[in-house]
Write an enzyme that holds these catalytic residues in place. Structure first.
Site, PDB file in Angstrom:
ATOM      1  CE1 TYR A 149     -33.612  41.134  10.621  1.00  0.00           C
ATOM      2  CE2 TYR A 149     -34.779  43.197  10.999  1.00  0.00           C
ATOM      3  CZ  TYR A 149     -34.736  41.814  11.058  1.00  0.00           C
ATOM      4  OH  TYR A 149     -35.822  41.115  11.550  1.00  0.00           O
ATOM      5  CB  VAL A 192     -39.162  41.374  25.743  1.00  0.00           C
ATOM      6  CG1 VAL A 192     -39.923  40.532  26.755  1.00  0.00           C
ATOM      7  CG2 VAL A 192     -40.101  42.400  25.101  1.00  0.00           C
ATOM      8  CB  THR A 214     -43.711  53.683  21.069  1.00  0.00           C
ATOM      9  OG1 THR A 214     -43.798  53.922  19.657  1.00  0.00           O
ATOM     10  CG2 THR A 214     -43.983  54.962  21.846  1.00  0.00           C
ATOM     11  CG  ASP A 277     -33.506  52.347  18.762  1.00  0.00           C
ATOM     12  OD1 ASP A 277     -32.846  51.410  19.236  1.00  0.00           O
ATOM     13  OD2 ASP A 277     -34.725  52.505  18.999  1.00  0.00           O
ATOM     14  NE  ARG A 281     -40.535  48.992  14.154  1.00  0.00           N
ATOM     15  CZ  ARG A 281     -39.393  48.403  14.503  1.00  0.00           C
ATOM     16  NH1 ARG A 281     -39.363  47.486  15.420  1.00  0.00           N
ATOM     17  NH2 ARG A 281     -38.277  48.758  13.921  1.00  0.00           N
TER      18      ARG A 281
HETATM   19  P1  NAD Z   1     -33.816  34.164  16.008  1.00  0.00           P
HETATM   20  O1  NAD Z   1     -32.503  34.863  15.910  1.00  0.00           O
HETATM   21  O2  NAD Z   1     -34.135  33.459  17.265  1.00  0.00           O
HETATM   22  O3  NAD Z   1     -33.978  33.107  14.821  1.00  0.00           O
HETATM   23  C1  NAD Z   1     -33.316  33.214  13.588  1.00  0.00           C
HETATM   24  C2  NAD Z   1     -32.828  31.824  13.191  1.00  0.00           C
HETATM   25  O4  NAD Z   1     -32.191  31.904  11.915  1.00  0.00           O
HETATM   26  C3  NAD Z   1     -31.790  31.271  14.177  1.00  0.00           C
HETATM   27  O5  NAD Z   1     -32.113  29.950  14.531  1.00  0.00           O
HETATM   28  C4  NAD Z   1     -30.490  31.356  13.391  1.00  0.00           C
HETATM   29  O6  NAD Z   1     -29.531  30.396  13.816  1.00  0.00           O
HETATM   30  C5  NAD Z   1     -30.979  31.144  11.973  1.00  0.00           C
HETATM   31  N1  NAD Z   1     -30.042  31.659  10.971  1.00  0.00           N
HETATM   32  C6  NAD Z   1     -29.466  32.881  10.927  1.00  0.00           C
HETATM   33  N2  NAD Z   1     -28.657  32.963   9.845  1.00  0.00           N
HETATM   34  C7  NAD Z   1     -28.747  31.767   9.196  1.00  0.00           C
HETATM   35  C8  NAD Z   1     -28.149  31.241   8.020  1.00  0.00           C
HETATM   36  N3  NAD Z   1     -27.281  31.962   7.279  1.00  0.00           N
HETATM   37  N4  NAD Z   1     -28.468  29.972   7.652  1.00  0.00           N
HETATM   38  C9  NAD Z   1     -29.321  29.213   8.389  1.00  0.00           C
HETATM   39  N5  NAD Z   1     -29.914  29.674   9.516  1.00  0.00           N
HETATM   40  C10 NAD Z   1     -29.628  30.933   9.907  1.00  0.00           C
HETATM   41  O7  NAD Z   1     -34.919  35.249  15.658  1.00  0.00           O
HETATM   42  P2  NAD Z   1     -36.522  35.137  15.581  1.00  0.00           P
HETATM   43  O8  NAD Z   1     -37.060  36.203  16.423  1.00  0.00           O
HETATM   44  O9  NAD Z   1     -36.960  33.750  15.772  1.00  0.00           O
HETATM   45  O10 NAD Z   1     -36.754  35.582  14.070  1.00  0.00           O
HETATM   46  C11 NAD Z   1     -37.129  34.651  13.054  1.00  0.00           C
HETATM   47  C12 NAD Z   1     -37.418  35.404  11.763  1.00  0.00           C
HETATM   48  O11 NAD Z   1     -38.498  36.310  11.972  1.00  0.00           O
HETATM   49  C13 NAD Z   1     -36.225  36.237  11.264  1.00  0.00           C
HETATM   50  O12 NAD Z   1     -36.183  36.150   9.855  1.00  0.00           O
HETATM   51  C14 NAD Z   1     -36.594  37.635  11.670  1.00  0.00           C
HETATM   52  O13 NAD Z   1     -36.031  38.606  10.814  1.00  0.00           O
HETATM   53  C15 NAD Z   1     -38.108  37.612  11.590  1.00  0.00           C
HETATM   54  N6  NAD Z   1     -38.687  38.629  12.486  1.00  0.00           N
HETATM   55  C16 NAD Z   1     -38.755  38.409  13.833  1.00  0.00           C
HETATM   56  C17 NAD Z   1     -39.263  39.407  14.649  1.00  0.00           C
HETATM   57  C18 NAD Z   1     -39.396  39.231  16.144  1.00  0.00           C
HETATM   58  O14 NAD Z   1     -39.765  40.189  16.805  1.00  0.00           O
HETATM   59  N7  NAD Z   1     -39.148  38.067  16.720  1.00  0.00           N
HETATM   60  C19 NAD Z   1     -39.691  40.621  14.099  1.00  0.00           C
HETATM   61  C20 NAD Z   1     -39.574  40.796  12.729  1.00  0.00           C
HETATM   62  C21 NAD Z   1     -39.083  39.790  11.917  1.00  0.00           C
HETATM   63  N1  UDP Z   2     -33.671  48.677  24.064  1.00  0.00           N
HETATM   64  C1  UDP Z   2     -33.382  49.175  25.329  1.00  0.00           C
HETATM   65  N2  UDP Z   2     -32.628  48.421  26.164  1.00  0.00           N
HETATM   66  C2  UDP Z   2     -32.170  47.181  25.828  1.00  0.00           C
HETATM   67  C3  UDP Z   2     -32.476  46.663  24.540  1.00  0.00           C
HETATM   68  C4  UDP Z   2     -33.220  47.448  23.687  1.00  0.00           C
HETATM   69  O1  UDP Z   2     -33.788  50.289  25.685  1.00  0.00           O
HETATM   70  O2  UDP Z   2     -31.496  46.554  26.671  1.00  0.00           O
HETATM   71  C5  UDP Z   2     -34.520  49.488  23.171  1.00  0.00           C
HETATM   72  C6  UDP Z   2     -33.968  49.666  21.757  1.00  0.00           C
HETATM   73  O3  UDP Z   2     -33.087  50.775  21.722  1.00  0.00           O
HETATM   74  C7  UDP Z   2     -35.234  49.889  20.968  1.00  0.00           C
HETATM   75  C8  UDP Z   2     -36.278  49.047  21.699  1.00  0.00           C
HETATM   76  O4  UDP Z   2     -35.756  48.809  23.000  1.00  0.00           O
HETATM   77  O5  UDP Z   2     -35.635  51.241  21.039  1.00  0.00           O
HETATM   78  C9  UDP Z   2     -36.552  47.710  21.016  1.00  0.00           C
HETATM   79  O6  UDP Z   2     -35.306  47.078  20.819  1.00  0.00           O
HETATM   80  P1  UDP Z   2     -35.173  45.608  20.227  1.00  0.00           P
HETATM   81  O7  UDP Z   2     -33.721  45.371  19.999  1.00  0.00           O
HETATM   82  O8  UDP Z   2     -35.900  44.656  21.088  1.00  0.00           O
HETATM   83  O9  UDP Z   2     -35.967  45.646  18.852  1.00  0.00           O
HETATM   84  P2  UDP Z   2     -35.970  46.658  17.600  1.00  0.00           P
HETATM   85  O10 UDP Z   2     -35.127  47.855  17.900  1.00  0.00           O
HETATM   86  O11 UDP Z   2     -35.430  45.853  16.486  1.00  0.00           O
HETATM   87  O12 UDP Z   2     -37.402  47.018  17.460  1.00  0.00           O
END
Ligand code: NAD
Ligand code: UDP
Length: 318
Positions: A149, A192, A214, A277, A281
């Site tokens: 990722y 969440v 965090t 992990d 942040r």
């Molecule tokens: P999500 O998993 O709900 O959405 C991702 C979408 O992409 C899904 O609908 C999935 O089916 C689609 N997808 C995955 N692989 C695919 C492929 N090969 N072809 C077509 N579609 C595909 O996640 P989200 O939280 O909505 O995230 C959306 C974007 O924002 C992602 O690129 C993610 O990396 C980025 N992002 C989200 C967060 C967050 O906290 N929500 C943080 C950082 C970055």
């Molecule tokens: N986490 C947790 N319990 C859970 C899911 C996640 O303690 O059931 C922790 C995880 O280890 C991380 C933080 O919560 O430290 C945020 O996790 P998330 O997967 O939401 O996002 P990311 O790690 O990508 O920031």
């Protein structure tokens, strides 16, 4: 405008589709429903200016899609939750990020479209600088379980800037920090949604590690607003721009808040910390404030209340 949203049936993508349809644009939502679901855009399917294209972003865009000339592309396709992008999905995740970016950049080049990349705070890895500014180059383990990722998204950023320099494609790059809200998949695995679902069902709250790590949590409405502002910012402002809510909380804070807000009988239990992990942040959002006139409006308490209300209804607990 004709707007293509990849990842449009996912959590963030479905809100973006809704908002842009509300502004009377013609929206093409491309998704393979890996972590998204058509039901997230159910209310839009009957609209004549909305089309859902079930398709993998790794496949090149071809004429059979019969797309008109596209004006804007939001490239969101990629699983975002660690349990969804790791393990058996790791190689596919890198392909989605890298090949998906190339396919969308080629389309943007052909049509002269503006293209926005949904990048991530994960490109900073285990940050040694706190809070994180856009100038920080990050500390990523390139061979770890999160690398598919983190490095996939880093490579996508690199491709975006090369298409900008070599091909004059009009790019926009946002680095999204943890965002939450209604419509997250209850089985998505992010913190969440996990904590809210566990608390509502009076199940153990699974805190990974000691819970002192965090994160900074942004409510979805704030995030959608700034993504749209970035897309429509002056040509030549490419970013990258951090977007997120700088309020910083430990995971234990989040667990306790969630239990209190749901009046839950759940107990906090500790589980092993996943590999790599990040410990802390928090975004520095000075650039978003200055260039986009944006700052988040919805604090964690208010956003959690809205999200809990959604999950109560989703789980039939009203
Ligand atoms: P999500 O998993 O709900 O959405 C991702 C979408 O992409 C899904 O609908 C999935 O089916 C689609 N997808 C995955 N692989 C695919 C492929 N090969 N072809 C077509 N579609 C595909 O996640 P989200 O939280 O909505 O995230 C959306 C974007 O924002 C992602 O690129 C993610 O990396 C980025 N992002 C989200 C967060 C967050 O906290 N929500 C943080 C950082 C970055
Ligand atoms: N986490 C947790 N319990 C859970 C899911 C996640 O303690 O059931 C922790 C995880 O280890 C991380 C933080 O919560 O430290 C945020 O996790 P998330 O997967 O939401 O996002 P990311 O790690 O990508 O920031």
């Amino acid at each position: 405008m004709n707007i293509l949203i990849t990842g449009g049936t996912g959590f963030l993508g479905s809100f973006l589709c809704e908002r842009l349809i509300g502004e009377n644009h013609t929206v093409f939502c491309l998704d393979n429903n890996y972590t998204g679901a058509s039901e997230n855009v159910q209310s839009l399917l009957s609209r004549k200016n909305f089309s859902f294209i079930e398709r993998d972003v790794v496949e090149p865009i071809s004429d059979d899609l019969r797309l008109p000339k596209i004006d804007q592309i939001y490239n969101l396709a990629c699983p975002a939750s660690p349990p969804q992008y790791q393990g058996k999905a790791a190689i596919k995740t890198t392909k989605t990020s890298v090949i998906g970016a190339i396919n969308m950049l080629e389309l943007a080049k052909k049509d002269g479209a503006t293209i926005l990349q949904a990048s991530t705070s994960e490109i900073y890895g285990e940050p040694l600088e706190h809070p994180q500014k856009e100038s920080y180059r990050g500390n990523v383990n390139p061979i770890g379980v999160r690398a598919c990722y983190d490095e996939g998204k880093r490579c996508a950023e690199s491709l975006f800037f090369d298409y900008y320099r070599e091909e004059s494609v009009d790019i926009k790059v946002v680095r999204i920090f943890n965002t939450y809200g209604p419509r997250m998949n209850p089985r998505d695995g992010r913190v969440v949604s996990n904590f809210i679902v566990q608390a509502l069902k009076n199940e153990d709250i699974t805190t990974y590690g000691d819970g002192k790590q965090t994160r900074s949590f942004c409510y979805v409405d704030d995030l959608i607003e700034v993504m749209i502002r970035m897309m429509n910012s002056p040509k030549g402002f490419a970013g990258p721009v951090n977007i997120g809510n700088p309020g910083e909380f430990t995971i234990l804070d989040l667990a306790q808040k969630t239990i209190a807000k749901t009046n839950s009988k759940s107990k906090i239990v500790f589980r092993p910390l996943p590999s790599d992990d990040p410990t802390q942040r928090k975004p520095d959002i000075s650039l978003a404030r200055e260039k986009l006139g944006w700052s988040p409006q919805i604090a964690l308490d208010e956003g959690l209340d809205k999200t809990i209300a959604y999950f109560k209804q989703k789980l039939g607990l009203n």
